[in-house]
Design an enzyme around this catalytic site. Structure first.
Site, short mmCIF file in Angstrom:
data_model
loop_
_atom_site.label_atom_id
_atom_site.label_comp_id
_atom_site.label_asym_id
_atom_site.label_seq_id
_atom_site.Cartn_x
_atom_site.Cartn_y
_atom_site.Cartn_z
N TYR A 17 12.61 24.79 -23.06
CA TYR A 17 13.03 23.41 -22.83
C TYR A 17 13.70 23.27 -21.48
CZ TYR A 17 15.26 18.88 -23.85
OH TYR A 17 15.67 17.57 -23.83
N GLU A 66 13.72 25.22 -18.71
CA GLU A 66 12.87 25.45 -17.55
C GLU A 66 11.69 24.49 -17.52
OE1 GLU A 66 13.48 27.14 -15.03
OE2 GLU A 66 15.05 28.51 -15.65
N VAL A 72 24.22 18.23 -33.51
CA VAL A 72 25.53 18.33 -34.13
C VAL A 72 25.96 17.03 -34.81
CG1 VAL A 72 26.78 17.80 -31.97
CG2 VAL A 72 27.90 19.12 -33.78
N THR A 75 35.56 25.26 -30.16
CA THR A 75 36.23 24.87 -28.91
C THR A 75 35.24 24.47 -27.82
OG1 THR A 75 36.30 27.18 -28.16
CG2 THR A 75 38.23 26.33 -29.36
N THR A 93 32.61 22.17 -25.89
CA THR A 93 32.72 20.71 -25.72
C THR A 93 31.35 20.09 -25.46
OG1 THR A 93 33.04 20.74 -23.31
CG2 THR A 93 35.01 20.99 -24.71
N ASP A 112 24.06 28.90 -26.03
CA ASP A 112 24.68 27.61 -26.34
C ASP A 112 25.74 27.32 -25.28
OD1 ASP A 112 25.29 25.34 -27.98
OD2 ASP A 112 27.09 26.39 -28.65
N ARG A 144 30.11 20.69 -21.62
CA ARG A 144 29.20 19.67 -21.12
C ARG A 144 30.01 18.42 -20.81
NH1 ARG A 144 25.66 22.35 -19.76
NH2 ARG A 144 23.54 22.53 -20.56
#
Length: 328
Positions: A144, A146, A186, A207, A209, A272, A276
């Site tokens: 996804y 690349e 999520v 933790t 984000t 993961d 962000r």
């Protein structure tokens, strides 16, 4: 009125874009192979005289006459795009070539929905459009990440070599009605788990984000970039700069769903991203865009959708008539 093609138009984001364009009076052609989209997302549009839907895979050429192309075709959730990574790469790359070829032939303006995943595990925070990323090209998400990076390159090469009128937006986490309950993202995970009375699954310690943008705001941004004056195709981040931890998101979902917060930790998936957050100065400067829907309001509407409130499926939460931008 313009003739507008939306590839991936039966998906979560694509169907909302079709809604917007139909309301604006454009002649809309929805193209989807339904690998991750759903007919129910566009069922309410099928009787409209300015809407048409066809089953088609963008890895094969399409011959239509068109003025605008929104290229959204590609599974967007890790669960979906990792099921068939080769097909994911084909959709991003060959699909982009076919849509660009159509734009070249017809003289259409074309917009590519790229992704914040082009930044990988970011060494720059918040992420600006000039940051070139830190992507693991051999990892399970690379099909996804690349694929989208290659598509951006193709868009710029078609502009330089063939004069195609391009736009590129890099979308950060988007949520709202019509997300699939089992898509692995999520927000949909937390909402469905909370409504079922289950513990909310946290990958890692919670933790990490993310920055969540409600779908109405995202559609305003996408259309605004498409219709903006020529900007030489520079990518534009679209997302909400409010950064929240996954644990905080779980708390908010549980509160709004009216359930006690229970969390269970699982191992974080490979690659993961830990953080962000979009820098949206370019979007603000170019089209006057900023998100306006608070996270609490958007989550409330999303929870209502998953509870079965049909009005949450098709009624915009924020005003989406015309091309007005935040602050106007």
């Amino acid at each position: 009125m313009k003739r507008v093609l939306v590839s991936g138009g039966a998906g979560f984001l694509g169907s909302h874009l079709c809604d917007y364009l139909v309301r604006e009076g454009h002649d809309v052609l929805c193209v989807d192979n339904y690998s991750s989209g759903a007919k129910k997302n566009i069922a309410h549009l099928l009787g409209r005289p300015n809407f048409e839907a066809i089953r088609h895979d963008v890895t094969h050429p399409l011959h239509v006459e068109i003025d605008r192309i929104y290229n959204l075709a590609c599974p967007a959730s890790p669960r979906d795009y990792q099921l068939d990574p080769v097909q994911t790469m084909k959709t991003s790359v060959i699909g982009a070539i076919n849509m660009l070829g159509l734009a070249k032939r017809t003289g259409a303006r074309i917009l590519q929905t790229s992704t914040s995943e082009v930044y990988g595990e970011p060494l720059e925070h918040p992420q600006t459009e000039t940051y070139t990323g830190n992507v693991d090209i051999l990892g399970p998400r690379a099909c996804y990440d690349e694929g989208k990076r290659c598509a951006e390159t193709l868009f710029h090469d078609y502009r330089r070599q063939h004069g195609v009128d391009i736009r590129i937006v890099r979308l950060f986490n988007t949520y709202g009605p019509r997300m699939r309950a089992n898509d692995g993202r999520v927000v949909s995970n937390f909402v469905t788990q909370a409504l079922a009375g289950d513990a909310l699954t946290i990958h890692g310690d919670g933790t990490q984000t993310r920055s969540f943008c409600y779908v109405d705001d995202m559609i305003r941004g996408i259309v605004g970039v498409m219709e903006a004056p020529d900007d030489e195709g520079e990518p534009i981040n679209l997302g909400n700069p409010e950064e929240v931890t996954i644990a905080e998101l779980a708390r908010r979902v549980a509160d709004l769903a009216g359930v006690a917060l229970r969390m269970v930790e699982q191992e974080r998936p490979a690659n993961d991203p830990s953080r962000r957050r979009p820098h949206i100065g370019r979007a603000d400067a170019r089209i006057g865009w900023r998100p306006t829907v608070p996270l609490q309001d958007g989550l409330t509407r999303t929870i209502a959708y998953f509870r079965g409130d049909d009005a949450a499926n098709i009624t915009p939460l924020s005003a989406t008539s015309g091309l007005a931008h935040a602050g106007e």
